[in-house]
Design an enzyme around this catalytic site. Structure first.
Site, PDB file in Angstrom:
ATOM      1  N   ILE A 188       0.811  -1.223   0.000  1.00  0.00           N
ATOM      2  CA  ILE A 188       0.000   0.000   0.000  1.00  0.00           C
ATOM      3  C   ILE A 188       0.845   1.275   0.000  1.00  0.00           C
ATOM      4  O   ILE A 188       0.298   2.373  -0.073  1.00  0.00           O
ATOM      5  CB  ILE A 188      -0.956   0.048   1.202  1.00  0.00           C
ATOM      6  CG1 ILE A 188      -0.196   0.287   2.513  1.00  0.00           C
ATOM      7  CG2 ILE A 188      -1.800  -1.210   1.279  1.00  0.00           C
ATOM      8  CD1 ILE A 188      -1.094   0.627   3.677  1.00  0.00           C
ATOM      9  N   LYS A 189       2.166   1.141   0.072  1.00  0.00           N
ATOM     10  CA  LYS A 189       3.008   2.323   0.212  1.00  0.00           C
ATOM     11  C   LYS A 189       3.213   3.034  -1.137  1.00  0.00           C
ATOM     12  O   LYS A 189       2.992   2.462  -2.208  1.00  0.00           O
ATOM     13  CB  LYS A 189       4.350   1.944   0.824  1.00  0.00           C
ATOM     14  CG  LYS A 189       4.231   1.372   2.229  1.00  0.00           C
ATOM     15  CD  LYS A 189       3.557   2.352   3.182  1.00  0.00           C
ATOM     16  CE  LYS A 189       3.604   1.914   4.635  1.00  0.00           C
ATOM     17  NZ  LYS A 189       2.768   0.759   4.947  1.00  0.00           N
ATOM     18  N   ASN A 190       3.659   4.295  -1.065  1.00  0.00           N
ATOM     19  CA  ASN A 190       3.860   5.091  -2.282  1.00  0.00           C
ATOM     20  C   ASN A 190       4.814   4.413  -3.254  1.00  0.00           C
ATOM     21  O   ASN A 190       4.621   4.445  -4.468  1.00  0.00           O
ATOM     22  CB  ASN A 190       4.391   6.472  -1.920  1.00  0.00           C
ATOM     23  CG  ASN A 190       3.385   7.324  -1.183  1.00  0.00           C
ATOM     24  OD1 ASN A 190       2.439   6.813  -0.591  1.00  0.00           O
ATOM     25  ND2 ASN A 190       3.577   8.630  -1.204  1.00  0.00           N
TER      26      ASN A 190
END
Length: 405
Positions: free
Chosen positions: A197-199
């Site tokens: 889910i991280k950038n």
């Protein structure tokens, strides 16, 4: 080196459907997929050249001289605690409003997590909140950069220097963020996440950046059985394939099939951040007229936000329904949302065991408990359009209109 790609107008304005809009989606593209296929075809899919390249790129991005890629940020936290010899009798100050892995690792090390309250508008800790919790047993401070905003680092590091306590920045949300013109990771020791889910995502993964060679050496050694070298090290550097175990270690290395995904996105990090900024700006503008829905405040000190999460606080007395009901009602409208995070001290294990294990907890967690019941994360990822944002906000307005007091 890090190219700013132009944001496509079509990407922002594309047609919106009624299909399920997820909370998040990785920013991978066809080039990333092709690069992954190349790694699989190369025959070297575990820790290898892509892993080494990722560490080099992160070092260049942050300025940190030592970077270690890992299987997760949680693994990094585990190893940093061991590298700092955190154990029984020690106390570690960290917010309760964060992911449970930090407290879990502190507990598993035999130490005591001491929970500090947060600013109710930014959800981050300050030196003023931390200082009253420091005592002779305090051996580490783990502040959290939250939702893409940067902590007020100068004050926290000044406090740590005053008491001679190390700081490890939880920068899981902050890859691409800056503080006073310098990238997060440009001082001290930081842990970044590469979770899905991280950038910037590797599917699973984490990164340690540090200016402390002893920490870096310990983490690099402990991540691979205590050998201090992995198969790629031995192949490339001519070390004996039967390297000795210096101390018992773990299996926390990052495979190349993960590292290559992060490498491709890292080359587009400025464009990814800019697209997120545009979407968040649109959210904030549209939500400004919705009573009872308040986005997080932007810190006033100089910093660059990387907009990891679009978090709003839901005031049920003004909005008409509480946060949990809003999440369910958005789901009924095919829109995903979530919670980042439930306070750790309210989780079942910590509710039932903290006093027995550690004695009375810090009871001054009023802000944490209030915002912990209010915060809701709305969909935010680079492939969204402005129309997707408008769909979410219209759904929120519709829910409000149907639940007016």
């Amino acid at each position: 080196m890090y190219t700013l790609y132009r944001i496509s107008t079509n990407s922002l304005d594309k047609h919106v459907t009624d299909e399920f809009l997820p909370l998040c989606r990785p920013a991978t593209d066809e080039n990333d997929i092709n690069a992954l296929i190349d790694v699989v075809r190369s025959g070297w899919i575990t820790t290898g050249p892509k892993n080494a390249a990722l560490e080099k790129e992160i070092s260049q991005l942050t300025g940190a001289p030592h970077v270690v890629a890992l299987s997760s940020a949680t693994a990094g936290m585990h190893l940093v605690l061991k590298a700092l010899n955190i154990g029984p009798g020690d106390e570690v100050i960290t917010p309760s409003l964060t992911w449970v892995s930090t407290a879990n690792m502190i507990c598993l090390a035999g130490a005591k997590p001491v929970f500090v309250d947060v600013d109710p508008n930014t959800l981050m800790v300050s030196s003023e909140q931390i200082e009253p919790l420091i005592n002779k047993n305090t051996k580490l401070i783990i502040p959290v950069h939250y939702a893409g905003a940067a902590l007020e680092l100068d004050a926290i590091y000044d406090l740590a220097k005053k008491y001679d306590i190390p700081v490890v920045e939880d920068a899981a949300h902050a890859l691409g963020a800056e503080y006073k013109g310098k990238p997060i990771g440009a001082r001290g020791t930081c842990l970044f996440s590469l979770h899905a889910i991280k950038n910037i995502s590797a599917g699973e993964g984490g990164l340690l950046t540090t200016f402390d060679a002893k920490i870096a050496d310990a983490v690099r050694r402990l991540k691979f059985h205590g050998l201090g070298v992995d198969a790629f090290d031995r192949k490339e550097q001519g070390r004996s394939p039967q390297a000795e175990v210096i101390e018992p270690g773990f299996k926390y290395n990052l495979p190349d099939i993960c590292a290559v995904l992060a490498l491709g996105q890292l080359n587009r990090i400025d464009a990814i951040t800019e697209k997120r900024r545009v979407l968040v700006e649109h959210y904030s503008h549209l939500l400004s007229t919705v009573s009872g829905i308040t986005p997080l405040s932007i810190p006033s000190y100089p910093h660059k936000h990387c907009h990891h999460l679009m978090i709003v606080k839901v005031d049920p007395t003004e909005f008409g329904v509480d946060r949990n009901d809003l999440i369910e009602l958005l789901k009924q409208r095919n829109i995903g949302s979530g919670i980042h995070f439930r306070p750790i001290h309210q989780q079942k294990y910590y509710r039932e065991n903290y006093v027995t294990l550690y004695g009375e907890p810090n009871t001054n967690l009023n802000h944490t408990e209030l915002v912990g019941s209010q915060i809701c994360s709305l969909p935010l990822f680079p492939d969204m359009s402005l129309g997707d944002v408008e769909r979410v906000v219209e759904a929120i307005k519709d829910i409000a209109s149907k639940n007016e007091k």
